[in-house]
Design an enzyme around this catalytic site. Structure first.
Site, mmCIF file in Angstrom:
data_model
loop_
_atom_site.group_PDB
_atom_site.id
_atom_site.type_symbol
_atom_site.label_atom_id
_atom_site.label_comp_id
_atom_site.label_asym_id
_atom_site.label_seq_id
_atom_site.Cartn_x
_atom_site.Cartn_y
_atom_site.Cartn_z
ATOM 1 N N MET A 30 40.664 44.043 36.200
ATOM 2 C CA MET A 30 40.080 45.374 36.397
ATOM 3 C C MET A 30 41.130 46.330 36.959
ATOM 4 O O MET A 30 40.786 47.420 37.437
ATOM 5 C CB MET A 30 38.870 45.293 37.331
ATOM 6 C CG MET A 30 37.758 44.416 36.757
ATOM 7 S SD MET A 30 36.127 44.811 37.408
ATOM 8 C CE MET A 30 36.352 44.430 39.129
ATOM 9 N N GLY A 36 48.291 38.821 43.041
ATOM 10 C CA GLY A 36 47.353 37.838 42.480
ATOM 11 C C GLY A 36 47.309 37.957 40.964
ATOM 12 O O GLY A 36 47.446 36.962 40.237
ATOM 13 N N HIS A 37 47.135 39.184 40.478
ATOM 14 C CA HIS A 37 47.163 39.411 39.026
ATOM 15 C C HIS A 37 48.523 39.005 38.452
ATOM 16 O O HIS A 37 48.606 38.372 37.400
ATOM 17 C CB HIS A 37 46.955 40.892 38.704
ATOM 18 C CG HIS A 37 45.667 41.483 39.203
ATOM 19 N ND1 HIS A 37 45.631 42.519 40.113
ATOM 20 C CD2 HIS A 37 44.374 41.187 38.919
ATOM 21 C CE1 HIS A 37 44.367 42.858 40.350
ATOM 22 N NE2 HIS A 37 43.582 42.053 39.654
ATOM 23 N N LYS A 150 40.593 32.577 42.841
ATOM 24 C CA LYS A 150 39.967 33.503 43.801
ATOM 25 C C LYS A 150 38.504 33.771 43.422
ATOM 26 O O LYS A 150 37.626 33.797 44.271
ATOM 27 C CB LYS A 150 40.786 34.783 43.832
ATOM 28 C CG LYS A 150 40.090 36.006 44.337
ATOM 29 C CD LYS A 150 40.171 36.093 45.826
ATOM 30 C CE LYS A 150 39.401 37.282 46.376
ATOM 31 N NZ LYS A 150 39.045 38.316 45.468
ATOM 32 N N ASP A 151 38.266 33.996 42.118
ATOM 33 C CA ASP A 151 36.902 34.222 41.628
ATOM 34 C C ASP A 151 36.434 32.918 40.989
ATOM 35 O O ASP A 151 36.323 32.804 39.771
ATOM 36 C CB ASP A 151 36.894 35.384 40.642
ATOM 37 C CG ASP A 151 37.345 36.680 41.287
ATOM 38 O OD1 ASP A 151 36.498 37.424 41.770
ATOM 39 O OD2 ASP A 151 38.577 36.918 41.352
ATOM 40 N N SER A 186 43.129 41.104 47.080
ATOM 41 C CA SER A 186 42.029 41.658 46.292
ATOM 42 C C SER A 186 42.256 43.162 46.183
ATOM 43 O O SER A 186 42.727 43.791 47.140
ATOM 44 C CB SER A 186 40.702 41.395 47.001
ATOM 45 O OG SER A 186 39.696 42.244 46.476
ATOM 46 N N SER A 187 41.900 43.717 45.042
ATOM 47 C CA SER A 187 42.016 45.176 44.891
ATOM 48 C C SER A 187 41.176 45.879 45.947
ATOM 49 O O SER A 187 41.486 46.986 46.372
ATOM 50 C CB SER A 187 41.550 45.598 43.497
ATOM 51 O OG SER A 187 42.267 44.892 42.510
ATOM 52 N N ARG A 188 40.093 45.226 46.377
ATOM 53 C CA ARG A 188 39.177 45.858 47.336
ATOM 54 C C ARG A 188 39.736 45.870 48.763
ATOM 55 O O ARG A 188 39.181 46.560 49.613
ATOM 56 C CB ARG A 188 37.827 45.139 47.330
ATOM 57 C CG ARG A 188 37.052 45.371 46.034
ATOM 58 C CD ARG A 188 35.635 44.823 46.125
ATOM 59 N NE ARG A 188 34.811 45.263 45.022
ATOM 60 C CZ ARG A 188 34.552 44.543 43.930
ATOM 61 N NH1 ARG A 188 35.060 43.337 43.792
ATOM 62 N NH2 ARG A 188 33.794 45.033 42.957
HETATM 63 P P1 AMP Z 1 40.079 41.469 39.041
HETATM 64 O O1 AMP Z 1 40.995 42.565 38.648
HETATM 65 O O2 AMP Z 1 39.726 41.464 40.486
HETATM 66 O O3 AMP Z 1 38.893 41.364 38.122
HETATM 67 O O4 AMP Z 1 40.885 40.114 38.824
HETATM 68 C C1 AMP Z 1 41.466 39.815 37.600
HETATM 69 C C2 AMP Z 1 41.915 38.379 37.613
HETATM 70 O O5 AMP Z 1 42.847 38.166 38.663
HETATM 71 C C3 AMP Z 1 40.751 37.402 37.854
HETATM 72 O O6 AMP Z 1 40.920 36.258 37.046
HETATM 73 C C4 AMP Z 1 40.894 37.094 39.313
HETATM 74 O O7 AMP Z 1 40.369 35.831 39.665
HETATM 75 C C5 AMP Z 1 42.401 37.107 39.476
HETATM 76 N N1 AMP Z 1 42.740 37.340 40.885
HETATM 77 C C6 AMP Z 1 42.260 38.309 41.698
HETATM 78 N N2 AMP Z 1 42.746 38.169 42.950
HETATM 79 C C7 AMP Z 1 43.527 37.070 42.930
HETATM 80 C C8 AMP Z 1 44.298 36.384 43.922
HETATM 81 N N3 AMP Z 1 44.365 36.793 45.183
HETATM 82 N N4 AMP Z 1 44.990 35.286 43.549
HETATM 83 C C9 AMP Z 1 44.936 34.842 42.255
HETATM 84 N N5 AMP Z 1 44.236 35.440 41.275
HETATM 85 C C10 AMP Z 1 43.534 36.534 41.606
#
Ligand code: AMP
Length: 282
Positions: A30, A36-37, A150-151, A186-188
């Site tokens: 997102m 993390g990404h 993470k998710d 986390s983006s949040r």
């Molecule tokens: P998001 O943008 O939050 O939807 O995350 C996109 C992808 O990145 C998802 O597969 C998440 O699980 C992964 N992700 C988010 N935060 C982390 C993190 N801290 N470590 C590893 N992967 C992450």
């Protein structure tokens, strides 16, 4: 790096990749890209020959009153980070581009595993997640897709969807990337005030306490759950939603905990919802 704001550009860009038979890896996100990404991008680069990233804040997975409108977005910065990290293509459709006919008539039913953990507190969330992931898989037809531990529940459900619907995508799970002090990226996290940021560490500390108690021989799911509560409670700005020790595949709560079980936790920290988890070792 190919910039693809539309499905048309995406399909034209992927045609030669498919014709050459290159192994296509997809990292769905997102946006508001962080390490993390990028760790998933690194994993994808090792495992694929053409590496695509999608950035889409998917309205289908946000409930009423959740943070869809204020979800952080910074496309230019994201594109620079992804280019520097070696992505070959980024797909960043608008909502109208992703859902050109408006509301979809046919959507994915995520089943009973979506009713547990986060699903209890975010009704409809995983249906929205799996529907957009299915749509992305249809648009990209990747051989590999990378998701973060993470998710955890999301990754398990995507794996299950791929298996149950024979989607033919290898789902690879990447480890959780954390700040130096242990907070899961986390983006949040950008929403957290200084005090909230300090208390947010309670989630990780709780998970560490569970690991410690497990190593000391405690095998009771209920007692380990209480260890988690007690640690989280020490952080007054955290409002716990759930803290459970669950089976890694079924996500059912465990009476007797074995190595490989997952301790999962979610809490509000001020107005920000945070999640974290830990796969028990030892
Ligand atoms: P998001 O943008 O939050 O939807 O995350 C996109 C992808 O990145 C998802 O597969 C998440 O699980 C992964 N992700 C988010 N935060 C982390 C993190 N801290 N470590 C590893 N992967 C992450």
């Amino acid at each position: 790096m190919i910039l693809s704001p539309t499905r048309q550009i995406l399909s034209e860009s992927l045609r030669p990749i498919r014709a050459e038979g290159l192994l296509l890896g997809l990292v769905p996100t997102m946006g508001y890209i962080h390490e993390g990404h990028l760790s998933l991008v690194d994993l994808a680069r090792e495992r694929s020959e053409f590496l695509a990233v999608s950035i889409f804040v998917n309205p289908l997975q946000f409930g009423p009153g959740e943070d869809l409108s204020r979800y952080p977005r910074e496309l230019d910065r994201d594109l620079t980070l992804l280019r520097d990290r070696g992505a070959d293509l980024v797909f960043f459709p608008s909502v109208e581009e992703m859902y050109p006919d408006g509301a979809l008539q046919v959507v994915v039913d995520p089943g009973p595993m979506s009713q547990r953990l986060c699903g209890v507190h975010r009704p409809g969330h995983f249906g929205g997640v799996l529907t957009v992931v299915a749509r992305l898989f249809g648009l990209f037809r990747p051989q590999i897709a990378l998701f973060g531990q993470k998710d955890y529940q999301q990754a398990v459900l995507v794996r299950r969807m791929v298996r149950d619907l024979e989607m033919g995508v290898e789902v690879v799970l990447g480890p959780i990337v954390r700040e130096e002090d242990g907070l899961a990226l986390s983006s949040r996290n950008v929403f957290l005030s200084r005090d909230e940021r300090a208390d947010a560490l309670g989630l990780r500390r709780g998970l560490q306490e569970v690991q410690r108690a497990f190593e000391e021989g405690n095998r009771s799911g209920q007692e380990l759950g209480r260890v988690l509560f007690r640690e989280v409670e020490k952080h007054p700005l955290l409002q716990l939603q759930y803290g459970e020790i669950v089976h890694p595949d079924s996500l059912e709560p465990l009476e007797t905990v074995v190595p490989g079980a997952v301790a999962a936790v979610a809490a509000h920290c001020g107005g920000t919802r945070l999640i974290d988890n830990h796969i028990l070792k030892g």
